[in-house]
Design a protein around this motif. Structure first.
Motif, PDB file in Angstrom:
ATOM      1  N   GLU A   1       0.904  -1.150   0.029  1.00 37.61           N
ATOM      2  CA  GLU A   1      -0.186   0.199  -0.070  1.00 37.61           C
ATOM      3  C   GLU A   1       0.930   1.304  -0.280  1.00 37.61           C
ATOM      4  OE1 GLU A   1      -3.960   1.404  -0.585  1.00 37.61           O
ATOM      5  OE2 GLU A   1      -3.490  -0.744   0.119  1.00 37.61           O
ATOM      6  N   ALA A   2       1.945   1.397   0.917  1.00 40.38           N
ATOM      7  CA  ALA A   2       2.725   2.417   0.800  1.00 40.38           C
ATOM      8  C   ALA A   2       3.404   2.816  -0.456  1.00 40.38           C
ATOM      9  CB  ALA A   2       3.628   2.279   2.132  1.00 40.38           C
ATOM     10  N   SER A   3       4.042   1.624  -0.984  1.00 41.79           N
ATOM     11  CA  SER A   3       4.664   1.987  -2.345  1.00 41.79           C
ATOM     12  C   SER A   3       3.801   2.481  -3.490  1.00 41.79           C
ATOM     13  CB  SER A   3       5.102   0.784  -2.544  1.00 41.79           C
ATOM     14  OG  SER A   3       6.308   0.381  -1.880  1.00 41.79           O
ATOM     15  N   ILE A   4       2.430   1.959  -3.349  1.00 41.95           N
ATOM     16  CA  ILE A   4       1.370   2.342  -4.603  1.00 41.95           C
ATOM     17  C   ILE A   4       1.290   3.864  -4.278  1.00 41.95           C
ATOM     18  CG2 ILE A   4      -0.801   1.873  -5.145  1.00 41.95           C
ATOM     19  CD1 ILE A   4       0.958  -0.297  -6.158  1.00 41.95           C
TER      20      ILE A   4
ATOM     21  N   GLN B   1       2.003   6.503  -7.215  1.00 42.43           N
ATOM     22  CA  GLN B   1       0.741   7.177  -7.945  1.00 42.43           C
ATOM     23  C   GLN B   1       1.200   8.918  -7.584  1.00 42.43           C
ATOM     24  OE1 GLN B   1      -2.713   4.318  -7.746  1.00 42.43           O
ATOM     25  NE2 GLN B   1      -2.724   5.840  -6.384  1.00 42.43           N
ATOM     26  N   ILE B   2       1.658   9.295  -6.463  1.00 43.72           N
ATOM     27  CA  ILE B   2       1.826  10.758  -6.231  1.00 43.72           C
ATOM     28  C   ILE B   2       2.849  11.300  -7.171  1.00 43.72           C
ATOM     29  CG2 ILE B   2       2.489  12.572  -4.496  1.00 43.72           C
ATOM     30  CD1 ILE B   2       1.035  10.785  -2.389  1.00 43.72           C
TER      31      ILE B   2
ATOM     32  N   LEU C   1       4.104   9.815  -9.867  1.00 41.00           N
ATOM     33  CA  LEU C   1       3.681   9.834 -11.476  1.00 41.00           C
ATOM     34  C   LEU C   1       2.867  11.216 -11.621  1.00 41.00           C
ATOM     35  CD1 LEU C   1       3.218   6.028 -11.976  1.00 41.00           C
ATOM     36  CD2 LEU C   1       5.011   7.362 -12.879  1.00 41.00           C
ATOM     37  N   GLU C   2       1.861  11.461 -10.789  1.00 43.62           N
ATOM     38  CA  GLU C   2       1.019  12.542 -10.945  1.00 43.62           C
ATOM     39  C   GLU C   2       1.721  13.905 -11.191  1.00 43.62           C
ATOM     40  OE1 GLU C   2      -3.335  14.233  -9.571  1.00 43.62           O
ATOM     41  OE2 GLU C   2      -2.105  12.780  -8.495  1.00 43.62           O
ATOM     42  N   ARG C   3       2.819  13.937 -10.228  1.00 45.57           N
ATOM     43  CA  ARG C   3       3.610  15.146  -9.963  1.00 45.57           C
ATOM     44  C   ARG C   3       4.399  15.446 -11.065  1.00 45.57           C
ATOM     45  NH1 ARG C   3       6.265  16.150  -4.299  1.00 45.57           N
ATOM     46  NH2 ARG C   3       6.644  18.279  -5.288  1.00 45.57           N
ATOM     47  N   LEU C   4       4.627  14.451 -11.855  1.00 44.62           N
ATOM     48  CA  LEU C   4       5.527  14.579 -13.162  1.00 44.62           C
ATOM     49  C   LEU C   4       5.211  15.493 -13.916  1.00 44.62           C
ATOM     50  CD1 LEU C   4       8.515  13.540 -13.588  1.00 44.62           C
ATOM     51  CD2 LEU C   4       7.262  11.785 -15.153  1.00 44.62           C
ATOM     52  N   GLU C   5       5.755  16.534 -14.598  1.00 43.10           N
ATOM     53  CA  GLU C   5       4.958  17.398 -15.772  1.00 43.10           C
ATOM     54  C   GLU C   5       4.559  16.636 -16.968  1.00 43.10           C
ATOM     55  OE1 GLU C   5       4.539  20.520 -15.407  1.00 43.10           O
ATOM     56  OE2 GLU C   5       5.344  20.594 -13.608  1.00 43.10           O
ATOM     57  N   PRO C   6       3.538  16.719 -17.450  1.00 38.94           N
ATOM     58  CA  PRO C   6       3.114  16.155 -18.764  1.00 38.94           C
ATOM     59  C   PRO C   6       3.818  16.227 -19.711  1.00 38.94           C
ATOM     60  CG  PRO C   6       1.345  17.643 -17.598  1.00 38.94           C
ATOM     61  CD  PRO C   6       2.577  18.107 -17.144  1.00 38.94           C
TER      62      PRO C   6
ATOM     63  N   GLU D   1      -6.942   0.152  -8.331  1.00 36.45           N
ATOM     64  CA  GLU D   1      -7.361   1.291  -9.149  1.00 36.45           C
ATOM     65  C   GLU D   1      -6.266   2.075  -9.201  1.00 36.45           C
ATOM     66  OE1 GLU D   1      -9.808   1.613 -11.216  1.00 36.45           O
ATOM     67  OE2 GLU D   1     -10.621  -0.259 -10.222  1.00 36.45           O
ATOM     68  N   VAL D   2      -5.833   2.515 -10.447  1.00 38.50           N
ATOM     69  CA  VAL D   2      -4.702   3.682 -10.553  1.00 38.50           C
ATOM     70  C   VAL D   2      -5.469   5.135 -10.474  1.00 38.50           C
ATOM     71  CG1 VAL D   2      -3.107   4.482 -12.315  1.00 38.50           C
ATOM     72  CG2 VAL D   2      -3.669   2.225 -12.421  1.00 38.50           C
ATOM     73  N   SER D   3      -5.441   5.655  -9.253  1.00 41.99           N
ATOM     74  CA  SER D   3      -6.135   6.827  -8.881  1.00 41.99           C
ATOM     75  C   SER D   3      -5.457   8.110  -9.115  1.00 41.99           C
ATOM     76  CB  SER D   3      -6.819   6.694  -7.702  1.00 41.99           C
ATOM     77  OG  SER D   3      -5.744   6.577  -6.505  1.00 41.99           O
ATOM     78  N   GLY D   4      -5.974   9.128  -9.607  1.00 44.99           N
ATOM     79  CA  GLY D   4      -5.234  10.423  -9.443  1.00 44.99           C
ATOM     80  C   GLY D   4      -4.443  10.571 -10.770  1.00 44.99           C
ATOM     81  N   LEU D   5      -4.375   9.602 -11.718  1.00 43.75           N
ATOM     82  CA  LEU D   5      -3.660   9.630 -13.066  1.00 43.75           C
ATOM     83  C   LEU D   5      -4.505   9.607 -13.938  1.00 43.75           C
ATOM     84  CD1 LEU D   5      -0.779   7.213 -11.871  1.00 43.75           C
ATOM     85  CD2 LEU D   5      -0.661   9.685 -11.893  1.00 43.75           C
ATOM     86  N   SER D   6      -3.925  10.380 -15.224  1.00 43.28           N
ATOM     87  CA  SER D   6      -4.948  10.078 -16.447  1.00 43.28           C
ATOM     88  C   SER D   6      -4.056   9.022 -17.155  1.00 43.28           C
ATOM     89  CB  SER D   6      -4.544  11.308 -17.131  1.00 43.28           C
ATOM     90  OG  SER D   6      -5.116  11.431 -18.798  1.00 43.28           O
TER      91      SER D   6
END
Length: 1001
Positions: free
Chosen positions: A407-410, A414-415, A417-422, A438-443
C-alpha cells in the motif's frame, strides 16, 4: 523447335536468374537467356516498351561496326519472332516494340513498387536483377542492368525494413527475424542491414544468436579491412552479451506472442509519443495467465533493442506485506540510471533509506532516520529522482503485477507519477488484474487483454507445429480453445497434459491427434495447470509449494534449509520443475513462473503454519547481516503468529543495534528495520525477550563511564575555576518533530568548546502534557550533540532541559507545539501593473485588459517538515480547475521568511469587464497545487473539482479573515473512513489575496 501458338505467352525470368519461359496451355518450355533475353528485358524496361534500332545497336553490339551490328539485330528479331511468335516483337525500320504477350518478373515487381505494396515487393523479389548476365558487346546493356539491379535491390531493402518494423509492432518476432536475416543476406556490405538484424534478434530475446551475429559482423569487417560505422559501434556497445535463455513454459513447448498485435502496436505508439515529450501512463489489465507479463517482456526486449532506456520491476505476492518493498525496487533501478546524479541532495537520504544499495551511488550522503510523514517524504524523494532521470533521456518504466504492490509503495508511486510534468518523456505501464488496485489520480490509457480467440489459438498451435489437413486438426483446436478459455498459460498446460497422456503427439513437426474423443474429453475436465501440478512427483510438488508460499525468489540453499532436505535432492527437484515450466531460476534465485501455478500449488496438501515457520527459521539464519532477510523472517513469523519466532526476530534486532552502536531506543530501531510504526503493538511482542539484565548491565556500565567522565570534568572545571556548561546553539521551532533539530554545544574554560568529555547529552521534559518521542540521548561529535527527530506525543506548551554530568544544563523557551508556529501568508509589499502594493490594504486599480506584470513580497510561516510545501497562485476570473499555477517550492519549517514572487512568467492580464477580481496566493503541505486549490487532501488520490469546495471561492468569502490573520479555516475533503460521510474536515490554510479593481478609463 516448338512453334508458337496463339495461346502461348512469353515470361522473362530476370530476378535471381536469367531465362525465358514459353508458357502454353499444357506445359512450359524454358530457354536460356543470351542476347534474346537481353533484347526482351531492355525493351521491357524501356519507356513505352520500345527502343530505336540505333539505341539497341549501341546496347548489344558495341563491339561491331554499324553494318554488321544492324544485320545481327535483324537476325535476332527474326529468330525471336520465329521461336516465340510474331506477337512477341513489333519491328519497323526505325524502332522495335515489345508485344503484349511478353511479361516479366521485373515488370510485376516494378508495379508493386509503384503501388507501395511492401509485402508484394518482398514476396516477388527473388534475387538480383540479371546478376550473372554477360555477353560480348553488351557493356552498355550491363551498365543499364547494373543500375536497374540497384534500384530494385534498394526498393526490396526499403520494403523489407518496413515489414520488419511492422512485424515488431504486431508482436511477431520470428517473422521479423526471418525478414531481417533475408535483408542482411541480400546485401551484407550494408552495415544498416546488420544493425537491423542485431536489433531484431535482441527484441526477440535470442541472445545467443545476437552474440553469434556480432562475431560474424566483426569477422566480416576485419576481412574487408573496414572500420565499423559510428552507429554500429554504438549498437555493439549497447547490446548485452549472451543472456540466460527464457525458461520453457511447458515440456518442450513455448508460445509465440499471438493475438496481441493491436495491444503491442498501441504500446509502441505510446512509447513514440512519450519519447517526443508526452507523459503516458498505461493501465494494462487482464486475468491471471492471459499474457500481461509476456507482453511486457516483448515490449521490454523491443525497446531495448532500439536503444531505449527501459526499467522493468515486478511486485511479488510474498512482499505485499513488506512496506516500501515495491518502491525500494523502483528507486534502486532509477538510482542506477543515467541522470540520477542530478537529483536534489536534500532527498538523497530518503532514497538511501529506501534502497541502501544507492549508498555507492551517493557516497557522501547517509540514510535518513526520520520518523513521521514517511509517505510524503518518500513520495517527494521518488518524484525528484524520477524527474531527474527522465530529464536525461526518455524512459519506459514497466511495473508488472501492480496488484501485488504494498500500500505505501502504491501511494508514493502514484503521487510521484502525478506530480511529474505532462511534458516529461516517460512511458509507465502498470500491469495488473481486472479487479486489482485502481490507478487513482492519474490520467491513464487503458489496455485490456482478453482471452485468445479460436483463430488465435489455431495460430499459436501452428507456430509450435504444423496442423494436419484433416478433421482432427479442428478437434485439437476446439479442445485446446475450450479447455484453456483462451488463456495462454492454460493453453500450454492443456497441451502438456494431452502430450503426457499420449492423446496427441508431434511427429516430424506436425500435430498428430491419436485419440480425438479423449482429446475432447480431457480438455473439458478443469484447469490444465492444476492437473499438471497434481501429476508432479511428491518431492517436486513440495518444493513448488514452498516457493509459492514464499511468494518471492529463494536461493537454493535457503530453500533446502526450509525443507530440511539435502541440497542435491532439492536441486534435482528444481530441475524437474524447470523442465515442466513450473518455475524459473535466474542467477541462483528460483521462483514460481506464474500466479496460476502458485494458486494450484497452494491448493495441495501441506500445513500453511508449518511452511511459514520453516521459512521464518531459514530466513532468520541469514538475518544477522541482511536486513531484507530479517524482514522476510518477520513476515513469515507474523503470518504464523509464532511468538517464539517473533522473539527471535527481536533478539536479532538487538544484536544488529549493538553491532551498529545505535543509541536510539530499541523500539524505534525495530520500527525502522521492520518498516512499522513505532506504536504498532507487534513490536512489543517482537522485543519481549530483549534481556532485561543485559539492558540493566549496559545501563550500569554506561553510568559508570558517565560517572568517571563527570569526575574528570568536575576536576577540570575546579582547576579552571569556571563551571562547564551546555549552550543551545540551534533553537528549535515548535513543530512536531522539533525542527530544526535542537543542537547543544559543550562549553568549558573561557567559553571555548570542550570536545571529548562527556560522550553524550540527554534531554528531559520540564513542562508539557505529553511524552518525548525520538532519541533522548545523543552522542557528542565535535563538541556538539544534535537531537534529530525529537518530538512530543501531543500538542501543548513544553519546556525541555538538556543536561550532561559535570555541565550546567540549558533549557528552551516555552515551545507551543501545535499552536506556536501556525501557518500564515501575508503580502508585505510589491509593484503590480505599475502600481505599488501596500501591505495594510493590498489592492490596485487598473484598466480592462491591463498588463499585470510585476512582483510581490510575501512573508510566510509554515510548521510542515515535508519538502512538498508549495506556494500556489490562482486567478478568480477563470475556472478553478484551470486558473491556478505553481509559483515556487517553499523552504520549511519557517517563521516569517520572506519570498519575492515575480508575476512576469504568468503573463497576467486584467479581465476585460469592469468589476473587482482577486489574485489568490496559498501554501499548504500537499504534493501539488491541484490538491491545494481543490481543497482535497492528498490521501484521497485525485483532486476533486466542481464540488462547491474550491479554495478561490472560500478565500473570497473569508476575505476579511485573510487580511487580518493570513490564513483561513476551510473544509478539506479527506479520507471518508476517518472523517465520516462527505469526508470534510476543518483545516487552516495560509492565504493572501491581492484585490484588483477593473475600471473603465
Amino acid at each position: 523447335m516448338k512453334k508458337h501458338t496463339s495461346g502461348n505467352t512469353v515470361h522473362l525470368i530476370t530476378l535471381g536468374g536469367a531465362a525465358i519461359e514459353l508458357r502454353g496451355p499444357a506445359d512450359v518450355t524454358r530457354y536460356d537467356g543470351g542476347k534474346v533475353l537481353a533484347l526482351l528485358a531492355y525493351l521491357d524496361g524501356a519507356r513505352a516498351r520500345a527502343a530505336s534500332r540505333d539505341e539497341l545497336l549501341d546496347m548489344l553490339w558495341s563491339d561491331k561496326d554499324p553494318t554488321h551490328a544492324r544485320n545481327a539485330l535483324r537476325q535476332l528479331v527474326y529468330a525471336t519472332r520465329r521461336r516465340f511468335g510474331h506477337l512477341a516483337l513489333d519491328a519497323t525500320e526505325e524502332a522495335i516494340r515489345l508485344g503484349q504477350s511478353v511479361t516479366s518478373d521485373r515488370g510485376t515487381l516494378s508495379d508493386a513498387i509503384d503501388r507501395g505494396d511492401a509485402a508484394s515487393v518482398v514476396h516477388l523479389y527473388a534475387g538480383p536483377f540479371l546478376g550473372s548476365f554477360a555477353q560480348p558487346g553488351t557493356r552498355r546493356f550491363e551498365e543499364w542492368a547494373g543500375w536497374e539491379r540497384e534500384r530494385l535491390r534498394a526498393a526490396f531493402l526499403r520494403a523489407t525494413e518496413e515489414l520488419v518494423r511492422e512485424a515488431h509492432r504486431r508482436g511477431r518476432p520470428a517473422e521479423a527475424v526471418h525478414l531481417a536475416r533475408r535483408m542482411r543476406d541480400e546485401d551484407p556490405d550494408r552495415e544498416p542491414s546488420w544493425r537491423l538484424l542485431l536489433q531484431t534478434l535482441g527484441a526477440a530475446g535470442d541472445w545467443l544468436a545476437v552474440a553469434s551475429e556480432q562475431e560474424a559482423l566483426r569477422q566480416f569487417l576485419a576481412a574487408e579491412g573496414r572500420d565499423p560505422e559510428a552507429a554500429t559501434v554504438a549498437l555493439l556497445r549497447r547490446l548485452p552479451g549472451p543472456q540466460p535463455t527464457r525458461q520453457r513454459q511447458g515440456v518442450g513447448l513455448t508460445l509465440e506472442l499471438v493475438g496481441r498485435q493491436t495491444e503491442f502496436a498501441s504500446l509502441l505508439a505510446l512509447w513514440q509519443r512519450a519519447a517526443t515529450g508526452h507523459k503516458s501512463i498505461v493501465d494494462l489489465r487482464g486475468i491471471a495467465g492471459v499474457g500481461k507479463s509476456r507482453l511486457l517482456g516483448e515490449l521490454r526486449g523491443r525497446l531495448r533493442a532500439e536503444g531505449a532506456r527501459v526499467i522493468g520491476v515486478r511486485a511479488r505476492s510474498g512482499e505485499r506485506e513488506l512496506e516500501w518493498s515495491l518502491l525500494a525496487d523502483v528507486v534502486q533501478a532509477l538510482g542506477q540510471s543515467a541522470g540520477s546524479a542530478a537529483v536534489d541532495p536534500h532527498v538523497v537520504p530518503d532514497l538511501i533509506a529506501l534502497a541502501p544499495a544507492l549508498q555507492d551511488r551517493f557516497p557522501h550522503a547517509a540514510a535518513s532516520r526520520g520518523v513521521g510523514e514517511e509517505t510524503r517524504r518518500r513520495s517527494t524523494a521518488t518524484f525528484g529522482l524520477l524527474d531527474a532521470v527522465v530529464q536525461e533521456a526518455p524512459l519506459a518504466l514497466l511495473i508488472d503485477d501492480w496488484h501485488w504492490g504494498d500500500e505505501a509503495s502504491i501511494w508514493c508511486l502514484q503521487i510521484a507519477l502525478e506530480r511529474l510534468e505532462p511534458t516529461r518523456s516517460l512511458l509507465c505501464v502498470l500491469g495488473s488484474r481486472p479487479h486489482g488496485r485502481e490507478v487513482s489520480g492519474l490520467s491513464v490509457s487503458p489496455v485490456v487483454l482478453a482471452g485468445l480467440s479460436r483463430s488465435d489459438v489455431e495460430m499459436a498451435l501452428g507456430n509450435i507445429a504444423a496442423l494436419p489437413k484433416t478433421p482432427a486438426a479442428s478437434v485439437l483446436v476446439d479442445a485446446v480453445a475450450t479447455g484453456s478459455g483462451g488463456v495462454p498459460q492454460e493453453i500450454l498446460a492443456v497441451l502438456q497434459d494431452l502430450l503426457k497422456t499420449n492423446t496427441i503427439a508431434i511427429v516430424e513437426e506436425v500435430w498428430e491427434v491419436r485419440d480425438p474423443r479423449a482429446c475432447d474429453a480431457l480438455a473439458h475436465t478443469g484447469s490444465g495447470t492444476r492437473r499438471v501440478v497434481a501429476a508432479l512427483p511428491p518431492t517436486a510438488r513440495r518444493v513448488l509449494r514452498m516457493l509459492a508460499r514464499a511468494g518471492t525468489p529463494l536461493k537454493r540453499d535457503l530453500l533446502a534449509d526450509s525443507l530440511t532436505t539435502p541440497l542435491a535432492d532439492v536441486a534435482r527437484d528444481l530441475d524437474v520443475l524447470v523442465d515442466h515450466g513450473m518455475i524459473t531460476c535466474d542467477g541462483g534465485d528460483c521462483e514460481v513462473a506464474h500466479d496460476l501455478i502458485s494458486e494450484a500449488a497452494l491448493e495441495g496438501d501441506g500445513d500453511p503454519a508449518n511452511d511459514h515457520s520453516a521459512l521464518a527459521r531459514a530466513w532468520l539464519g541469514r538475518a544477522a547481516d541482511d536486513v531484507g532477510a530479517l524482514r522476510h523472517a518477520f513476515r513469515h513469523a507474523r503470518h504464523n503468529a509464532n511468538a517464539e519466532l517473533l522473539a527471535s526476530v527481536g533478539t536479532t534486532i538487538a544484536l544488529l543495534a549493538r553491532s551498529r552502536r545505535d543509541p536510539r531506543p530499541l523500539r524505534h530501531i525495530a520500527a525502522e528495520l521492520l518498516c512499522l510504526d513505532p506504536r504498532d503493538p507487534v513490536i512489543g511482542r517482537v522485543l519481549r525477550r530483549n534481556s532485561l539484565f543485559r539492558r540493566a548491565g549496559r545501563t550500569r556500565l554506561l553510568w559508570s563511564l558517565v560517572a568517571c567522565l563527570a569526575v574528570s570534568v568536575l576536576t577540570w572545571a575546579a582547576w579552571s575555576q569556571e563551571e562547564p556548561s551546555l549552550a543551545l546553539v540551534v533553537e528549535p521551532l515548535p513543530t512536531n518533530p522539533l525542527t530544526p533539530a535542537p543542537t547543544v554545544e559543550l562549553r568549558g574554560m573561557r567559553g571555548r568548546w570542550a570536545p571529548g568529555v562527556p560522550d553524550s547529552v540527554r534531554v528531559q521534559k520540564v513542562e508539557g502534557p505529553g511524552d518525548l518521542l525520538g532519541p533522548t540521548t545523543r552522542p557528542v561529535l565535535g563538541g556538539r550533540a544534535q537531537f534529530s527527530e525529537l518530538g512530543v506525543s501531543q500538542d501543548g506548551r513544553y519546556v525541555l532541559e538538556f543536561f550532561s554530568p559535570g555541565f550546567r544544563s540549558v533549557r528552551t523557551e516555552v515551545l507551543e507545539v501545535g499552536a506556536g508556529l501556525q501557518t500564515q501568508l501575508r503580502i508585505v509589499g510589491g509593484i503590480v501593473g505599475g502600481q505599488a502594493v501596500r501591505p495594510e490594504d493590498p489592492i490596485i486599480s487598473v484598466r480592462p485588459g491591463a498588463d499585470l506584470s510585476g512582483w510581490l513580497e510575501l512573508a510566510y510561516r509554515s510548521p510542515w517538515v515535508a519538502a512538498s510545501v508549495t506556494l500556489c497562485a490562482a486567478r478568480s476570473w477563470e475556472p478553478a480547475a484551470q486558473g491556478y499555477w505553481t509559483v515556487v517550492p517553499l523552504a520549511t519549517p519557517a517563521r516569517d521568511l520572506m519570498r519575492r514572487v515575480s508575476l512576469d512568467s504568468a503573463a497576467l492580464r486584467a479581465p476585460s469587464a469592469p468589476g473587482v477580481y482577486y489574485l489568490i496566493f496559498a501554501h499548504d503541505a500537499e504534493p501539488a497545487c491541484s490538491w491545494i486549490m481543490s481543497l482535497t487532501n492528498w490521501v484521497i488520490g485525485t483532486p476533486r473539482w466542481d464540488d462547491g469546495n474550491e479554495l478561490v471561492e472560500r478565500a473570497v468569502e473569508q476575505l476579511q479573515l485573510v487580511r487580518s490573520s493570513g490564513k483561513i479555516s476551510v473544509q478539506v475533503r479527506r479520507n471518508t473512513i476517518e472523517h465520516g460521510d462527505g469526508g470534510l474536515a476543518p483545516a487552516p490554510i495560509a492565504v493572501a489575496v491581492l484585490s484588483i479593481e477593473v475600471r473603465m478609463p
